[in-house]
Enzyme design. Structure first.
Site, short mmCIF file in Angstrom:
data_model
loop_
_atom_site.label_atom_id
_atom_site.label_comp_id
_atom_site.label_asym_id
_atom_site.label_seq_id
_atom_site.Cartn_x
_atom_site.Cartn_y
_atom_site.Cartn_z
N GLN A 100 2.01 4.81 2.34
CA GLN A 100 3.14 5.15 3.21
C GLN A 100 4.35 4.32 2.82
O GLN A 100 4.23 3.11 2.62
CB GLN A 100 2.80 4.87 4.68
CG GLN A 100 3.90 5.38 5.63
CD GLN A 100 3.69 4.97 7.07
OE1 GLN A 100 3.64 3.79 7.40
NE2 GLN A 100 3.54 5.95 7.95
N TYR A 170 11.76 4.22 12.94
CA TYR A 170 12.26 3.71 11.65
C TYR A 170 13.36 4.65 11.10
O TYR A 170 13.69 5.64 11.74
CB TYR A 170 11.10 3.49 10.67
CG TYR A 170 10.20 2.37 11.18
CD1 TYR A 170 10.65 1.06 11.16
CD2 TYR A 170 8.95 2.63 11.73
CE1 TYR A 170 9.86 0.03 11.67
CE2 TYR A 170 8.16 1.61 12.25
CZ TYR A 170 8.63 0.31 12.21
OH TYR A 170 7.87 -0.71 12.73
N ARG A 317 -6.25 1.94 15.11
CA ARG A 317 -6.95 0.82 15.74
C ARG A 317 -8.48 0.91 15.64
O ARG A 317 -9.13 -0.11 15.37
CB ARG A 317 -6.46 0.67 17.20
CG ARG A 317 -5.00 0.22 17.28
CD ARG A 317 -4.43 0.37 18.68
NE ARG A 317 -4.24 1.78 19.02
CZ ARG A 317 -3.86 2.22 20.21
NH1 ARG A 317 -3.63 1.36 21.19
NH2 ARG A 317 -3.69 3.52 20.44
N CYS A 338 -13.29 0.58 19.84
CA CYS A 338 -11.92 0.11 20.11
C CYS A 338 -11.58 0.33 21.58
O CYS A 338 -11.79 1.42 22.12
CB CYS A 338 -10.93 0.89 19.23
SG CYS A 338 -9.20 0.56 19.64
N CYS A 341 -6.79 -2.66 23.19
CA CYS A 341 -6.20 -3.86 23.81
C CYS A 341 -4.91 -4.27 23.09
O CYS A 341 -4.14 -5.07 23.60
CB CYS A 341 -7.21 -5.02 23.81
SG CYS A 341 -7.58 -5.64 22.14
#
Ligand SMILES: Cc1cc2nc3c(=O)[nH]c(=O)nc-3n(C[C@H](O)[C@H](O)[C@H](O)COP(=O)(O)O)c2cc1C
Length: 367
Positions: A100, A170, A317, A338, A341
């Protein structure tokens, strides 16, 4: 219900299953953007864990386009060698890897880039509160070229594809959003003008990598901030990109200014998973290229259901905590561990890619 473990394609790239590792800033490069051994090993581990396609953390295309410290760079030719070590390691482990690329625009800090951040319009950045300077037409042209050159380096470094970061506040997203783009020239004003920068980045990138190389984008379906990009406006942008040869669209949403509606939301129950699915499904109906949906996937059964509406799902995550999640799901497990958090952001800053819960467990075990 569609099967997760069936192949699909982005352009001519055949991907063995419908699970994608969404781009995740690892904080594991040095101050010159050179990836560390730890980063290369972490990506090779992911490949061994069976995920269909890995998207690296965002790599900056130019020094002033850096978003965070310890970010990987794709801004100079000298990085092609070091970046090749990533693609080699992933391929050796049986995986596929896209890089990316990003320009952070105004969503960064002067301290990190050694100059005032630049963006479509002069303003305080809504997420970081930094004074942003308006880009001149020459800076816009240079930035478009920098995207294209970075994409060419990604290809030269042996990556299987390149993903443009068009989401999460962005630079590409800043141009698309009426909140951050208040220009009155050809790059602002109307929705079509706000989309011009994204279209020109795609055209220059395509020119640089050639007609057959897979190019895709992570696109905000909406910004979830007042005055920001809406789904109504992102739909024609997605269509415009697909018509201009974008090979796939990864649908996301939110920016760091969106609070609870940020790109990385809290997910506690199955019904909260896949929080951009409705938007991704709407985009899927509007375009002819494959659509990947990111955001809050945690259960195999939810993902299977989603595959009726989109081509693939991406996760960030869950793969930090369980790099072998794909193999686990293939072996019959149902849920990722996951718990959203978001400690991974803090861990990333302190020591690089890692799960706060796993670190806590390790500390406990060591007494
Ligand atoms: C530590 C961390 C770093 C991230 N870095 C990036 C990044 O470099 N590029 C990007 O597009 N998204 C990034 N994201 C957002 C994720 O790719 C993803 O869109 C978001 O976390 C929602 O997916 P999830 O619920 O599977 O985590 C990051 C998320 C986390 C937690």
């Amino acid at each position: 219900m569609a099967d997760i473990f069936t192949p699909w394609k982005i352009k001519d790239l055949s991907i063995p299953n419908r699970l994608v590792r969404s781009a995740t800033w690892e904080g594991l490069a040095d101050d010159d953007g050179v990836p560390s051994h730890e980063l290369i090993n972490a990506l090779a581990d992911l490949a061994e864990g069976g995920v269909g396609l890995i998207i690296t953390g965002y790599a900056y295309i130019s020094p002033e386009g850096r978003g965070l410290p310890k970010q990987t760079g794709a801004h100079i030719d000298a990085l092609v060698g070091p970046l090749t070590r990533i693609s080699d390691a992933v391929h050796k482990s049986g995986g596929l890897v896209a890089m990316q690329i990003v320009h952070a625009g105004g969503q960064t800090k002067a301290d990190w880039i050694g100059q005032q951040p630049i963006g479509p319009s002069a303003m305080l950045n809504p997420a970081f509160g930094e004074e942003v300077a308006e880009m001149s037409l020459m800076q816009i042209e240079d930035t478009i070229e920098a995207f294209a050159l970075a994409a060419a380096r990604v290809r030269a470094a042996g990556f299987d594809a390149v993903e443009l970061h068009g989401a999460h506040g962005y630079l590409i997203n800043q141009f698309l959003s009426p909140l951050t783009n208040q220009r009155t020239d050809d790059y602002g004003g109307s929705p079509a003008n706000r989309a011009r920068f994204a279209y020109e980045v795609l055209a220059a990138t395509r020119q640089a990598v050639g007609p057959t190389y897979p190019v895709f984008i992570k696109l905000n379906s909406y910004d979830a901030v007042e005055g920001g990009l809406t789904l109504e406006e992102s739909l024609p942008v997605a269509q415009g990109l697909a018509q201009r040869g974008m090979n796939a669209i990864e649908v996301s949403g939110g920016t760091p200014a969106a609070g609870k509606l940020s790109p990385s939301r809290v997910v506690k129950q199955a019904e909260e998973e896949g929080y951009f699915l409705a938007n991704a499904a709407a985009i899927k109906k509007a375009v002819s290229c494959p659509v990947i949906c990111v955001g809050g996937w945690r259960s195999k059964s939810q993902v299977e259901k989603a595959l009726d509406q989109v081509d693939a799902v991406a996760m960030s995550r869950p793969f930090i905590r369980q790099p072998d999640l794909a193999k686990r799901w293939q072996a019959g497990e149902e849920k990722a561990t996951c718990i959203s958090c978001n400690q991974c952001f803090k861990v990333g800053m302190q020591q690089g890619l890692g799960c706060g819960q796993e670190l806590k467990k390790q500390e406990k075990a060591q007494g």
